[in-house]
Design a protein around this motif. Sequence first.
Motif, PDB file in Angstrom:
ATOM      1  N   ARG A  64       1.772   9.565   1.954  1.00  0.00           N
ATOM      2  CA  ARG A  64       2.191  10.442   0.860  1.00  0.00           C
ATOM      3  C   ARG A  64       1.163  10.481  -0.267  1.00  0.00           C
ATOM      4  O   ARG A  64       1.077  11.457  -1.007  1.00  0.00           O
ATOM      5  N   HIS A  65       0.399   9.399  -0.421  1.00  0.00           N
ATOM      6  CA  HIS A  65      -0.575   9.379  -1.520  1.00  0.00           C
ATOM      7  C   HIS A  65      -1.992   9.035  -1.060  1.00  0.00           C
ATOM      8  O   HIS A  65      -2.952   9.199  -1.819  1.00  0.00           O
ATOM      9  N   ALA A  66      -2.145   8.557   0.170  1.00  0.00           N
ATOM     10  CA  ALA A  66      -3.478   8.188   0.659  1.00  0.00           C
ATOM     11  C   ALA A  66      -4.292   9.434   0.999  1.00  0.00           C
ATOM     12  O   ALA A  66      -3.740  10.485   1.321  1.00  0.00           O
ATOM     13  N   ARG A  67      -5.604   9.319   0.913  1.00  0.00           N
ATOM     14  CA  ARG A  67      -6.501  10.404   1.300  1.00  0.00           C
ATOM     15  C   ARG A  67      -7.040  10.138   2.699  1.00  0.00           C
ATOM     16  O   ARG A  67      -7.291   8.987   3.066  1.00  0.00           O
ATOM     17  N   LEU A  68      -7.242  11.203   3.453  1.00  0.00           N
ATOM     18  CA  LEU A  68      -7.780  11.046   4.798  1.00  0.00           C
ATOM     19  C   LEU A  68      -9.172  10.409   4.749  1.00  0.00           C
ATOM     20  O   LEU A  68      -9.485   9.544   5.564  1.00  0.00           O
ATOM     21  N   SER A  69      -9.989  10.813   3.801  1.00  0.00           N
ATOM     22  CA  SER A  69     -11.341  10.261   3.718  1.00  0.00           C
ATOM     23  C   SER A  69     -11.310   8.760   3.490  1.00  0.00           C
ATOM     24  O   SER A  69     -12.105   8.005   4.071  1.00  0.00           O
ATOM     25  N   ALA A  70     -10.377   8.283   2.642  1.00  0.00           N
ATOM     26  CA  ALA A  70     -10.259   6.847   2.394  1.00  0.00           C
ATOM     27  C   ALA A  70      -9.778   6.114   3.637  1.00  0.00           C
ATOM     28  O   ALA A  70     -10.219   5.005   3.938  1.00  0.00           O
ATOM     29  N   SER A  71      -8.870   6.750   4.384  1.00  0.00           N
ATOM     30  CA  SER A  71      -8.348   6.140   5.597  1.00  0.00           C
ATOM     31  C   SER A  71      -9.430   5.999   6.660  1.00  0.00           C
ATOM     32  O   SER A  71      -9.588   4.946   7.278  1.00  0.00           O
ATOM     33  N   VAL A  72     -10.195   7.068   6.863  1.00  0.00           N
ATOM     34  CA  VAL A  72     -11.276   7.025   7.840  1.00  0.00           C
ATOM     35  C   VAL A  72     -12.337   6.021   7.413  1.00  0.00           C
ATOM     36  O   VAL A  72     -12.894   5.278   8.236  1.00  0.00           O
ATOM     37  N   SER A  73     -12.620   5.952   6.102  1.00  0.00           N
ATOM     38  CA  SER A  73     -13.604   4.998   5.592  1.00  0.00           C
ATOM     39  C   SER A  73     -13.149   3.565   5.834  1.00  0.00           C
ATOM     40  O   SER A  73     -13.947   2.715   6.260  1.00  0.00           O
ATOM     41  N   ALA A  74     -11.863   3.286   5.578  1.00  0.00           N
ATOM     42  CA  ALA A  74     -11.342   1.942   5.814  1.00  0.00           C
ATOM     43  C   ALA A  74     -11.413   1.588   7.286  1.00  0.00           C
ATOM     44  O   ALA A  74     -11.793   0.463   7.664  1.00  0.00           O
ATOM     45  N   TRP A  75     -11.046   2.529   8.117  1.00  0.00           N
ATOM     46  CA  TRP A  75     -11.104   2.333   9.563  1.00  0.00           C
ATOM     47  C   TRP A  75     -12.535   2.007   9.999  1.00  0.00           C
ATOM     48  O   TRP A  75     -12.779   1.046  10.742  1.00  0.00           O
ATOM     49  N   LEU A 131       0.811  -1.215   0.000  1.00  0.00           N
ATOM     50  CA  LEU A 131       0.000   0.000   0.000  1.00  0.00           C
ATOM     51  C   LEU A 131       0.846   1.268   0.000  1.00  0.00           C
ATOM     52  O   LEU A 131       0.315   2.361  -0.170  1.00  0.00           O
ATOM     53  N   ILE A 132       2.157   1.117   0.179  1.00  0.00           N
ATOM     54  CA  ILE A 132       3.012   2.306   0.127  1.00  0.00           C
ATOM     55  C   ILE A 132       3.131   2.831  -1.308  1.00  0.00           C
ATOM     56  O   ILE A 132       3.605   3.932  -1.526  1.00  0.00           O
ATOM     57  N   ARG A 133       2.644   2.031  -2.292  1.00  0.00           N
ATOM     58  CA  ARG A 133       2.653   2.465  -3.694  1.00  0.00           C
ATOM     59  C   ARG A 133       1.229   2.764  -4.147  1.00  0.00           C
ATOM     60  O   ARG A 133       0.306   1.991  -3.827  1.00  0.00           O
ATOM     61  N   PRO A 134       1.013   3.818  -4.890  1.00  0.00           N
ATOM     62  CA  PRO A 134      -0.328   4.075  -5.435  1.00  0.00           C
ATOM     63  C   PRO A 134      -0.807   2.883  -6.259  1.00  0.00           C
ATOM     64  O   PRO A 134      -0.058   2.337  -7.073  1.00  0.00           O
ATOM     65  N   GLY A 135      -2.020   2.450  -6.013  1.00  0.00           N
ATOM     66  CA  GLY A 135      -2.556   1.302  -6.723  1.00  0.00           C
ATOM     67  C   GLY A 135      -2.163  -0.034  -6.124  1.00  0.00           C
ATOM     68  O   GLY A 135      -2.554  -1.093  -6.634  1.00  0.00           O
ATOM     69  N   GLY A 136      -1.389  -0.023  -5.031  1.00  0.00           N
ATOM     70  CA  GLY A 136      -0.976  -1.273  -4.402  1.00  0.00           C
ATOM     71  C   GLY A 136      -2.145  -2.009  -3.757  1.00  0.00           C
ATOM     72  O   GLY A 136      -3.184  -1.417  -3.464  1.00  0.00           O
ATOM     73  N   ARG A 137      -1.976  -3.305  -3.565  1.00  0.00           N
ATOM     74  CA  ARG A 137      -2.990  -4.135  -2.936  1.00  0.00           C
ATOM     75  C   ARG A 137      -2.351  -4.987  -1.845  1.00  0.00           C
ATOM     76  O   ARG A 137      -1.164  -5.340  -1.927  1.00  0.00           O
ATOM     77  N   VAL A 138      -3.125  -5.330  -0.847  1.00  0.00           N
ATOM     78  CA  VAL A 138      -2.618  -6.172   0.232  1.00  0.00           C
ATOM     79  C   VAL A 138      -2.034  -7.453  -0.357  1.00  0.00           C
ATOM     80  O   VAL A 138      -2.617  -8.061  -1.266  1.00  0.00           O
ATOM     81  N   ASP A 139      -0.861  -7.843   0.132  1.00  0.00           N
ATOM     82  CA  ASP A 139      -0.155  -9.028  -0.361  1.00  0.00           C
ATOM     83  C   ASP A 139      -0.986 -10.283  -0.103  1.00  0.00           C
ATOM     84  O   ASP A 139      -1.175 -10.676   1.047  1.00  0.00           O
ATOM     85  N   ARG A 140      -1.482 -10.899  -1.170  1.00  0.00           N
ATOM     86  CA  ARG A 140      -2.386 -12.049  -1.034  1.00  0.00           C
ATOM     87  C   ARG A 140      -1.729 -13.253  -0.334  1.00  0.00           C
ATOM     88  O   ARG A 140      -2.298 -13.793   0.617  1.00  0.00           O
ATOM     89  N   PRO A 141      -0.532 -13.706  -0.744  1.00  0.00           N
ATOM     90  CA  PRO A 141       0.086 -14.834  -0.041  1.00  0.00           C
ATOM     91  C   PRO A 141       0.311 -14.565   1.450  1.00  0.00           C
ATOM     92  O   PRO A 141       0.066 -15.429   2.292  1.00  0.00           O
TER      93      PRO A 141
END
Length: 315
Positions: free
Chosen positions: A264-275, A201-211
């Motif tokens: 550096r690239h995440a939005r606060l609204s997305a962070s609060v929504s995920a939380w 997730l430190i990269r834009p467009g990254g996804r949680v590591d499935r394995p």
Amino acid sequence: MTANNLTLQDQIEAAPPGGLILCGPAGIGKAAFAREIAARLLGCAPDFAHPDLHIVRAAEDKKAIDVEQVRDACQRIRLAPADGGHRVMLVPQADTMTVNAANALLKTLEEPPARATVILTVDAVGRLPATIRSRCRLERVAAPARDAALAQLRETCPDLSVEEGRGLLELAQGRAGLAADYAAAGGIELYLDICRAAKPLIRPGGRVDRPLLIALTQRAGKSWPTAVNLIERLAARLSETLACGEPPAAAMEGEDKFLQAIARHARLSASVSAWTDVRRLGEEAEVRNLDGRTTLDRALRALDALAATPAEQAG
């Protein structure tokens, strides 16, 4: 009350701000501290009513503070003070304000009346609109007696090192009982596993590591509710990093840099929504007795929105 909080009281009494946000973990006495500050400004005892003290809370049959409550209090603090002194408006759990209520308060914060202070208390400052945060003095309220909490934790969990104990208390927001629950479930190592799975997730467009996610769900076993709680803590700590411009005290080596990299690239609204999504998922799983592995998988995947690209966010 800690020495730092006493110093803060003195500073605010000497130069009262128009707006003040007190942010800190749930259950550490922020509302009582806000009353003490109000009492200093009003020159009265904190356990007495005062004609120039206006407290705004959600009605008993509602969960949110509505716009009429805020408008009424804002009008009152614009009236001449009863004794010629200060006026204070207290809003405990200010993050429960409706959008319209927050907008009504914003009008007062933009043009605060003389000799008046609005004090907001929140568990997480990221839940407040940025427009309100920018017009208030933001202060983190320290959890009391962290050394005592550490001693209590190590008495309960004697195998913990001092460093591990401090890290667990940071994640548990100073609550020794919750930190002990974390320790019983694998504590710092479990949180490390979560951060490893979330590293893309430190990269834009990254996804949680499935394995790594699959391995984590297998290792968590019966401790999956604690793992979900720690995922919530990760989202909450990222929200604080985004809202405050700097991360909270690191729970483990390198966590601060990890949070900053996502911020550096995440939005606060997305962070609060995920939380919020992870917290609701944990509550739903408990009520409906959902499968632990599936719940943990869904909780971690809720973090994927943190690294969404602008195109994905728009879509």
